[in-house]
Design a protein around this motif. Structure first.
Motif, PDB file in Angstrom:
ATOM      1  N   LEU A 111     -13.588  -3.767 -26.797  1.00  0.00           N
ATOM      2  CA  LEU A 111     -12.214  -3.500 -26.364  1.00  0.00           C
ATOM      3  C   LEU A 111     -12.020  -2.019 -26.038  1.00  0.00           C
ATOM      4  N   ALA A 112     -12.577  -1.139 -26.845  1.00  0.00           N
ATOM      5  CA  ALA A 112     -12.469   0.304 -26.585  1.00  0.00           C
ATOM      6  C   ALA A 112     -13.166   0.665 -25.273  1.00  0.00           C
ATOM      7  N   LYS A 113     -14.316   0.050 -25.008  1.00  0.00           N
ATOM      8  CA  LYS A 113     -15.021   0.306 -23.746  1.00  0.00           C
ATOM      9  C   LYS A 113     -14.196  -0.204 -22.557  1.00  0.00           C
ATOM     10  N   GLU A 114     -13.554  -1.344 -22.710  1.00  0.00           N
ATOM     11  CA  GLU A 114     -12.681  -1.861 -21.648  1.00  0.00           C
ATOM     12  C   GLU A 114     -11.534  -0.893 -21.382  1.00  0.00           C
ATOM     13  N   TYR A 115     -10.965  -0.350 -22.436  1.00  0.00           N
ATOM     14  CA  TYR A 115      -9.878   0.627 -22.306  1.00  0.00           C
ATOM     15  C   TYR A 115     -10.353   1.845 -21.510  1.00  0.00           C
ATOM     16  N   VAL A 116     -11.523   2.371 -21.840  1.00  0.00           N
ATOM     17  CA  VAL A 116     -12.058   3.530 -21.125  1.00  0.00           C
ATOM     18  C   VAL A 116     -12.393   3.164 -19.680  1.00  0.00           C
ATOM     19  N   ASP A 117     -13.022   2.013 -19.474  1.00  0.00           N
ATOM     20  CA  ASP A 117     -13.360   1.583 -18.103  1.00  0.00           C
ATOM     21  C   ASP A 117     -12.110   1.453 -17.238  1.00  0.00           C
ATOM     22  N   ARG A 118     -11.088   0.830 -17.760  1.00  0.00           N
ATOM     23  CA  ARG A 118      -9.845   0.653 -16.991  1.00  0.00           C
ATOM     24  C   ARG A 118      -9.181   2.009 -16.725  1.00  0.00           C
ATOM     25  N   SER A 119      -9.269   2.902 -17.691  1.00  0.00           N
ATOM     26  CA  SER A 119      -8.737   4.252 -17.502  1.00  0.00           C
ATOM     27  C   SER A 119      -9.506   4.981 -16.412  1.00  0.00           C
ATOM     28  N   ASN A 120     -10.829   4.891 -16.440  1.00  0.00           N
ATOM     29  CA  ASN A 120     -11.654   5.557 -15.431  1.00  0.00           C
ATOM     30  C   ASN A 120     -11.473   4.954 -14.038  1.00  0.00           C
ATOM     31  N   GLN A 121     -11.107   3.693 -13.981  1.00  0.00           N
ATOM     32  CA  GLN A 121     -10.841   3.037 -12.695  1.00  0.00           C
ATOM     33  C   GLN A 121      -9.397   3.258 -12.242  1.00  0.00           C
ATOM     34  N   HIS A 122      -8.611   3.914 -13.099  1.00  0.00           N
ATOM     35  CA  HIS A 122      -7.196   4.183 -12.819  1.00  0.00           C
ATOM     36  C   HIS A 122      -6.417   2.880 -12.630  1.00  0.00           C
ATOM     37  N   ARG A 123      -6.799   1.855 -13.386  1.00  0.00           N
ATOM     38  CA  ARG A 123      -6.163   0.538 -13.312  1.00  0.00           C
ATOM     39  C   ARG A 123      -5.086   0.417 -14.386  1.00  0.00           C
ATOM     40  N   LEU A 124      -3.989   1.147 -14.196  1.00  0.00           N
ATOM     41  CA  LEU A 124      -2.913   1.118 -15.173  1.00  0.00           C
ATOM     42  C   LEU A 124      -2.329  -0.277 -15.330  1.00  0.00           C
ATOM     43  N   ASP A 125      -2.316  -1.054 -14.251  1.00  0.00           N
ATOM     44  CA  ASP A 125      -1.813  -2.422 -14.333  1.00  0.00           C
ATOM     45  C   ASP A 125      -2.653  -3.276 -15.281  1.00  0.00           C
ATOM     46  N   LYS A 126      -3.912  -2.931 -15.448  1.00  0.00           N
ATOM     47  CA  LYS A 126      -4.791  -3.649 -16.379  1.00  0.00           C
ATOM     48  C   LYS A 126      -4.835  -2.979 -17.751  1.00  0.00           C
ATOM     49  N   LEU A 127      -4.393  -1.722 -17.803  1.00  0.00           N
ATOM     50  CA  LEU A 127      -4.428  -0.958 -19.050  1.00  0.00           C
ATOM     51  C   LEU A 127      -3.241  -1.293 -19.959  1.00  0.00           C
ATOM     52  N   VAL A 169      -9.033  12.023 -12.582  1.00  0.00           N
ATOM     53  CA  VAL A 169      -9.455  12.102 -13.980  1.00  0.00           C
ATOM     54  C   VAL A 169     -10.542  11.077 -14.300  1.00  0.00           C
ATOM     55  N   ASN A 170     -11.483  11.513 -15.139  1.00  0.00           N
ATOM     56  CA  ASN A 170     -12.583  10.650 -15.559  1.00  0.00           C
ATOM     57  C   ASN A 170     -13.011  11.061 -16.950  1.00  0.00           C
ATOM     58  N   TRP A 171     -13.302  10.059 -17.785  1.00  0.00           N
ATOM     59  CA  TRP A 171     -13.772  10.317 -19.140  1.00  0.00           C
ATOM     60  C   TRP A 171     -15.220   9.870 -19.269  1.00  0.00           C
ATOM     61  N   LYS A 172     -16.064  10.775 -19.741  1.00  0.00           N
ATOM     62  CA  LYS A 172     -17.456  10.441 -20.061  1.00  0.00           C
ATOM     63  C   LYS A 172     -17.523  10.349 -21.585  1.00  0.00           C
ATOM     64  N   VAL A 173     -17.859   9.179 -22.061  1.00  0.00           N
ATOM     65  CA  VAL A 173     -17.885   8.949 -23.504  1.00  0.00           C
ATOM     66  C   VAL A 173     -19.288   9.209 -24.038  1.00  0.00           C
ATOM     67  N   ASP A 174     -19.347  10.069 -25.038  1.00  0.00           N
ATOM     68  CA  ASP A 174     -20.620  10.368 -25.699  1.00  0.00           C
ATOM     69  C   ASP A 174     -20.945   9.356 -26.784  1.00  0.00           C
ATOM     70  N   ARG A 175     -19.888   8.854 -27.426  1.00  0.00           N
ATOM     71  CA  ARG A 175     -20.145   7.949 -28.547  1.00  0.00           C
ATOM     72  C   ARG A 175     -18.910   7.122 -28.883  1.00  0.00           C
ATOM     73  N   TYR A 176     -19.143   5.850 -29.158  1.00  0.00           N
ATOM     74  CA  TYR A 176     -18.130   4.957 -29.711  1.00  0.00           C
ATOM     75  C   TYR A 176     -18.532   4.731 -31.166  1.00  0.00           C
ATOM     76  N   ARG A 177     -17.578   4.886 -32.081  1.00  0.00           N
ATOM     77  CA  ARG A 177     -17.889   4.701 -33.499  1.00  0.00           C
ATOM     78  C   ARG A 177     -16.818   3.823 -34.135  1.00  0.00           C
ATOM     79  N   THR A 178     -17.243   2.779 -34.818  1.00  0.00           N
ATOM     80  CA  THR A 178     -16.321   1.926 -35.563  1.00  0.00           C
ATOM     81  C   THR A 178     -16.076   2.576 -36.920  1.00  0.00           C
ATOM     82  N   ASP A 179     -14.840   2.986 -37.159  1.00  0.00           N
ATOM     83  CA  ASP A 179     -14.499   3.699 -38.391  1.00  0.00           C
ATOM     84  C   ASP A 179     -14.012   2.780 -39.504  1.00  0.00           C
ATOM     85  N   SER A 180     -13.453   1.633 -39.124  1.00  0.00           N
ATOM     86  CA  SER A 180     -12.968   0.664 -40.113  1.00  0.00           C
ATOM     87  C   SER A 180     -12.839  -0.673 -39.404  1.00  0.00           C
ATOM     88  N   ASP A 181     -12.234  -1.629 -40.087  1.00  0.00           N
ATOM     89  CA  ASP A 181     -12.066  -2.959 -39.492  1.00  0.00           C
ATOM     90  C   ASP A 181     -11.114  -2.966 -38.304  1.00  0.00           C
TER      91      ASP A 181
END
Length: 119
Positions: free
Chosen positions: A9-25, A63-75
């Motif tokens: 889900l976090a990757k989808e959020y970043v992908d949609r942000s990078n695609q500038h798809r606010l309607d999907k965000l 605008v574009n975000w390059k993600v270095d790391r996704y980390r699950t911090d809790s549930d």
């Protein structure tokens, strides 16, 4: 909540942000979600978040975000280390920002809160 789907889900959020798809965000957020950024302040509810994001994407149209790391911090939390690159439309200058974005998800996999710290 299963940890793997949160990262997806976090990757989808970043992908949609990078695609500038606010309607999907925006459907990814709970209607009473909150958002806090060390650069832009605090926003409460989807309508305020929508207004902030529309303004942000207008101001930084490439605008574009390059993600270095996704980390699950809790549930229910995923943290994202990123490098943001964008051109400020008002100045024409390139902006680069390193940051940490923490996303808290609700029970149904929608975004409940986002916290952004820029270094």
């Amino acid at each position: 909540m299963n940890r793997r789907p949160l990262v997806v889900l976090a990757k989808e959020y970043v992908d949609r942000s990078n695609q500038h798809r606010l309607d999907k965000l925006f459907p990814m957020f709970e209607t009473d979600a909150t958002y806090r950024s060390s650069q832009f302040g605090s926003f409460s509810g989807l309508e305020q978040i929508r207004g902030m994001m529309v303004n942000f994407f207008s101001r930084f149209p490439d605008v574009n975000w390059k993600v270095d790391r996704y980390r699950t911090d809790s549930d229910d939390i995923v943290s994202i280390q990123f490098l943001m690159r964008a051109t400020n439309i008002d100045t024409g200058k390139l902006v680069k920002r390193l940051g940490l974005e923490t996303i808290r998800f609700g029970n149904h996999g929608r975004i409940r809160h986002i916290e952004v710290e820029i270094s």
